[in-house]
Design a protein around this motif. Structure first.
Motif, PDB file in Angstrom:
ATOM      1  N   MET A 233      72.458   2.378 -41.195  1.00 37.68           N
ATOM      2  CA  MET A 233      71.955   1.191 -40.538  1.00 37.68           C
ATOM      3  C   MET A 233      70.488   1.408 -40.162  1.00 37.68           C
ATOM      4  SD  MET A 233      73.774  -0.939 -37.625  1.00 37.68           S
ATOM      5  CE  MET A 233      72.959  -1.160 -36.098  1.00 37.68           C
ATOM      6  N   ALA A 234      69.685   0.378 -40.268  1.00 36.98           N
ATOM      7  CA  ALA A 234      68.253   0.456 -39.975  1.00 36.98           C
ATOM      8  C   ALA A 234      68.028   0.611 -38.478  1.00 36.98           C
ATOM      9  CB  ALA A 234      67.563  -0.801 -40.483  1.00 36.98           C
ATOM     10  N   ASP A 235      66.883   1.235 -38.143  1.00 41.25           N
ATOM     11  CA  ASP A 235      66.503   1.362 -36.736  1.00 41.25           C
ATOM     12  C   ASP A 235      66.319  -0.023 -36.133  1.00 41.25           C
ATOM     13  OD1 ASP A 235      66.480   4.124 -36.814  1.00 41.25           O
ATOM     14  OD2 ASP A 235      64.344   4.238 -37.291  1.00 41.25           O
ATOM     15  N   PRO A 236      66.715  -0.197 -34.875  1.00 39.40           N
ATOM     16  CA  PRO A 236      66.497  -1.496 -34.233  1.00 39.40           C
ATOM     17  C   PRO A 236      64.997  -1.731 -34.031  1.00 39.40           C
ATOM     18  CG  PRO A 236      67.333   0.093 -32.646  1.00 39.40           C
ATOM     19  CD  PRO A 236      67.357   0.754 -33.995  1.00 39.40           C
ATOM     20  N   ILE A 237      64.626  -2.972 -34.037  1.00 41.92           N
ATOM     21  CA  ILE A 237      63.220  -3.335 -33.842  1.00 41.92           C
ATOM     22  C   ILE A 237      62.981  -3.505 -32.353  1.00 41.92           C
ATOM     23  CG2 ILE A 237      61.468  -5.098 -34.279  1.00 41.92           C
ATOM     24  CD1 ILE A 237      63.000  -5.680 -36.913  1.00 41.92           C
ATOM     25  N   ASP A 238      62.050  -2.731 -31.829  1.00 40.06           N
ATOM     26  CA  ASP A 238      61.682  -2.821 -30.412  1.00 40.06           C
ATOM     27  C   ASP A 238      60.509  -3.793 -30.291  1.00 40.06           C
ATOM     28  OD1 ASP A 238      60.786  -2.533 -27.811  1.00 40.06           O
ATOM     29  OD2 ASP A 238      60.820  -0.335 -27.855  1.00 40.06           O
ATOM     30  N   LEU A 239      60.792  -5.019 -29.876  1.00 37.85           N
ATOM     31  CA  LEU A 239      59.748  -6.042 -29.797  1.00 37.85           C
ATOM     32  C   LEU A 239      58.678  -5.708 -28.774  1.00 37.85           C
ATOM     33  CD1 LEU A 239      61.818  -9.296 -30.265  1.00 37.85           C
ATOM     34  CD2 LEU A 239      60.443  -8.056 -31.936  1.00 37.85           C
ATOM     35  N   ARG A 240      59.025  -4.970 -27.724  1.00 35.76           N
ATOM     36  CA  ARG A 240      58.003  -4.543 -26.757  1.00 35.76           C
ATOM     37  C   ARG A 240      57.005  -3.612 -27.423  1.00 35.76           C
ATOM     38  NH1 ARG A 240      62.248  -2.819 -22.372  1.00 35.76           N
ATOM     39  NH2 ARG A 240      62.865  -1.895 -24.316  1.00 35.76           N
ATOM     40  N   GLU A 241      57.523  -2.730 -28.267  1.00 38.40           N
ATOM     41  CA  GLU A 241      56.642  -1.815 -28.989  1.00 38.40           C
ATOM     42  C   GLU A 241      55.717  -2.594 -29.939  1.00 38.40           C
ATOM     43  OE1 GLU A 241      56.967   2.132 -31.825  1.00 38.40           O
ATOM     44  OE2 GLU A 241      58.641   0.736 -31.779  1.00 38.40           O
ATOM     45  N   VAL A 242      56.292  -3.524 -30.687  1.00 38.17           N
ATOM     46  CA  VAL A 242      55.511  -4.313 -31.638  1.00 38.17           C
ATOM     47  C   VAL A 242      54.489  -5.176 -30.900  1.00 38.17           C
ATOM     48  CG1 VAL A 242      55.624  -6.142 -33.389  1.00 38.17           C
ATOM     49  CG2 VAL A 242      57.319  -4.299 -33.391  1.00 38.17           C
ATOM     50  N   SER A 243      54.880  -5.768 -29.766  1.00 39.96           N
ATOM     51  CA  SER A 243      53.949  -6.634 -29.035  1.00 39.96           C
ATOM     52  C   SER A 243      52.787  -5.842 -28.438  1.00 39.96           C
ATOM     53  CB  SER A 243      54.672  -7.431 -27.946  1.00 39.96           C
ATOM     54  OG  SER A 243      55.132  -6.556 -26.934  1.00 39.96           O
ATOM     55  N   GLY A 244      52.909  -4.538 -28.349  1.00 44.88           N
ATOM     56  CA  GLY A 244      51.823  -3.686 -27.863  1.00 44.88           C
ATOM     57  C   GLY A 244      50.943  -3.146 -28.980  1.00 44.88           C
ATOM     58  N   CYS A 245      51.089  -3.678 -30.184  1.00 46.79           N
ATOM     59  CA  CYS A 245      50.343  -3.200 -31.352  1.00 46.79           C
ATOM     60  C   CYS A 245      48.831  -3.391 -31.143  1.00 46.79           C
ATOM     61  CB  CYS A 245      50.808  -3.952 -32.592  1.00 46.79           C
ATOM     62  SG  CYS A 245      49.857  -3.561 -34.075  1.00 46.79           S
ATOM     63  N   THR A 246      48.093  -2.314 -31.242  1.00 46.11           N
ATOM     64  CA  THR A 246      46.645  -2.348 -31.065  1.00 46.11           C
ATOM     65  C   THR A 246      45.970  -3.225 -32.113  1.00 46.11           C
ATOM     66  OG1 THR A 246      46.744  -0.118 -30.148  1.00 46.11           O
ATOM     67  CG2 THR A 246      44.585  -0.887 -30.889  1.00 46.11           C
ATOM     68  N   CYS A 247      46.432  -3.140 -33.336  1.00 50.34           N
ATOM     69  CA  CYS A 247      45.826  -3.934 -34.408  1.00 50.34           C
ATOM     70  C   CYS A 247      46.017  -5.427 -34.146  1.00 50.34           C
ATOM     71  CB  CYS A 247      46.441  -3.549 -35.753  1.00 50.34           C
ATOM     72  SG  CYS A 247      45.748  -4.471 -37.134  1.00 50.34           S
ATOM     73  N   LEU A 248      47.210  -5.832 -33.761  1.00 48.33           N
ATOM     74  CA  LEU A 248      47.454  -7.252 -33.505  1.00 48.33           C
ATOM     75  C   LEU A 248      46.619  -7.747 -32.324  1.00 48.33           C
ATOM     76  CD1 LEU A 248      51.311  -7.464 -34.111  1.00 48.33           C
ATOM     77  CD2 LEU A 248      49.449  -8.159 -35.652  1.00 48.33           C
ATOM     78  N   ALA A 249      46.488  -6.923 -31.293  1.00 52.04           N
ATOM     79  CA  ALA A 249      45.660  -7.310 -30.138  1.00 52.04           C
ATOM     80  C   ALA A 249      44.189  -7.432 -30.549  1.00 52.04           C
ATOM     81  CB  ALA A 249      45.818  -6.285 -29.013  1.00 52.04           C
ATOM     82  N   ALA A 250      43.714  -6.505 -31.376  1.00 48.79           N
ATOM     83  CA  ALA A 250      42.323  -6.549 -31.836  1.00 48.79           C
ATOM     84  C   ALA A 250      42.082  -7.785 -32.701  1.00 48.79           C
ATOM     85  CB  ALA A 250      41.977  -5.276 -32.616  1.00 48.79           C
ATOM     86  N   ARG A 251      43.043  -8.123 -33.553  1.00 48.77           N
ATOM     87  CA  ARG A 251      42.893  -9.319 -34.396  1.00 48.77           C
ATOM     88  C   ARG A 251      42.873 -10.584 -33.541  1.00 48.77           C
ATOM     89  NH1 ARG A 251      43.524  -9.022 -39.807  1.00 48.77           N
ATOM     90  NH2 ARG A 251      44.619 -10.999 -39.895  1.00 48.77           N
ATOM     91  N   ARG A 252      43.695 -10.622 -32.490  1.00 50.47           N
ATOM     92  CA  ARG A 252      43.737 -11.793 -31.616  1.00 50.47           C
ATOM     93  C   ARG A 252      42.394 -11.980 -30.910  1.00 50.47           C
ATOM     94  NH1 ARG A 252      48.154 -10.614 -29.085  1.00 50.47           N
ATOM     95  NH2 ARG A 252      47.162  -9.568 -27.344  1.00 50.47           N
ATOM     96  N   ILE A 253      41.837 -10.905 -30.346  1.00 49.82           N
ATOM     97  CA  ILE A 253      40.550 -11.016 -29.651  1.00 49.82           C
ATOM     98  C   ILE A 253      39.435 -11.307 -30.656  1.00 49.82           C
ATOM     99  CG2 ILE A 253      40.038  -8.528 -29.597  1.00 49.82           C
ATOM    100  CD1 ILE A 253      39.082 -11.114 -26.917  1.00 49.82           C
ATOM    101  N   ALA A 254      39.534 -10.745 -31.866  1.00 50.54           N
ATOM    102  CA  ALA A 254      38.517 -11.016 -32.890  1.00 50.54           C
ATOM    103  C   ALA A 254      38.496 -12.505 -33.235  1.00 50.54           C
ATOM    104  CB  ALA A 254      38.776 -10.178 -34.145  1.00 50.54           C
ATOM    105  N   ARG A 255      39.665 -13.115 -33.353  1.00 47.79           N
ATOM    106  CA  ARG A 255      39.707 -14.562 -33.646  1.00 47.79           C
ATOM    107  C   ARG A 255      39.104 -15.360 -32.498  1.00 47.79           C
ATOM    108  NH1 ARG A 255      44.654 -12.971 -35.908  1.00 47.79           N
ATOM    109  NH2 ARG A 255      45.799 -13.507 -34.020  1.00 47.79           N
ATOM    110  N   ALA A 256      39.424 -14.986 -31.261  1.00 49.23           N
ATOM    111  CA  ALA A 256      38.875 -15.699 -30.093  1.00 49.23           C
ATOM    112  C   ALA A 256      37.355 -15.553 -30.028  1.00 49.23           C
ATOM    113  CB  ALA A 256      39.522 -15.194 -28.808  1.00 49.23           C
TER     114      ALA A 256
END
Length: 156
Positions: A1-24
């Motif tokens: 069985m695949a590892d469960p996805i930890d959404l808290r971990e994913v929501s803390g992704c540095t790349c996604l945060a950087a892309r969000r601020i870059a768009r703003a």
């Protein structure tokens, strides 16, 4: 069985945060530069080419410019297309290698860059007003350092 996805971990992704601020940031600067009919990306390209012209260079090779900007040459060529169409940049031959294509800022491009500077300064001031001058400078320093480390593979 695949590892469960930890959404808290994913929501803390540095790349996604950087892309969000870059768009703003891009939206903020693009809106500020609208009266000069430039996007922030076009403003940055003109500024780099202006800087090269102040250093006595006749033109900058597409590959060298792409590397300085951290862009792929095909992306750079796509971004240069509207600047060429409006006569803000022009193609030239590289002085050291006549086979290599280079790009130069034109007099019209220098004038447009000059027109854009006050609008860009207002966007900078808005950012500093929102973050505070010290945090805005620190953010720029951190981003510059991170970019260098990621590009060179230099350890932290």
């Amino acid at each position: 069985m695949a590892d469960p996805i930890d959404l808290r971990e994913v929501s803390g992704c540095t790349c996604l945060a950087a892309r969000r601020i870059a768009r703003a940031l891009t939206r903020t600067y693009d809106q500020a530069l609208e009266p000069a009919a430039l996007t922030v990306n076009q403003f940055g390209l003109l500024a780099k080419l202006y800087g090269a012209s102040q250093g006595g260079r006749v033109g900058v090779r597409i590959g060298a410019l792409a590397e300085r900007l951290g862009m792929h040459p095909t992306t750079l060529n796509r971004d240069l297309k509207p600047l060429r169409a409006h006569g803000l940049v022009a193609d030239a031959l590289d002085a050291s290698d006549g086979r290599a294509r280079a790009v130069v800022i034109t007099a019209k491009g220098r004038a447009r860059l000059q027109k854009a500077i006050p609008f860009w300064r207002r966007a900078q001031a808005r950012l500093e007003g929102a973050l505070g001058a010290e945090l805005a400078r620190a953010l720029g320093d951190v981003l510059s350092s991170a970019s260098t480390k990621l590009e060179t593979g230099e350890p932290a």
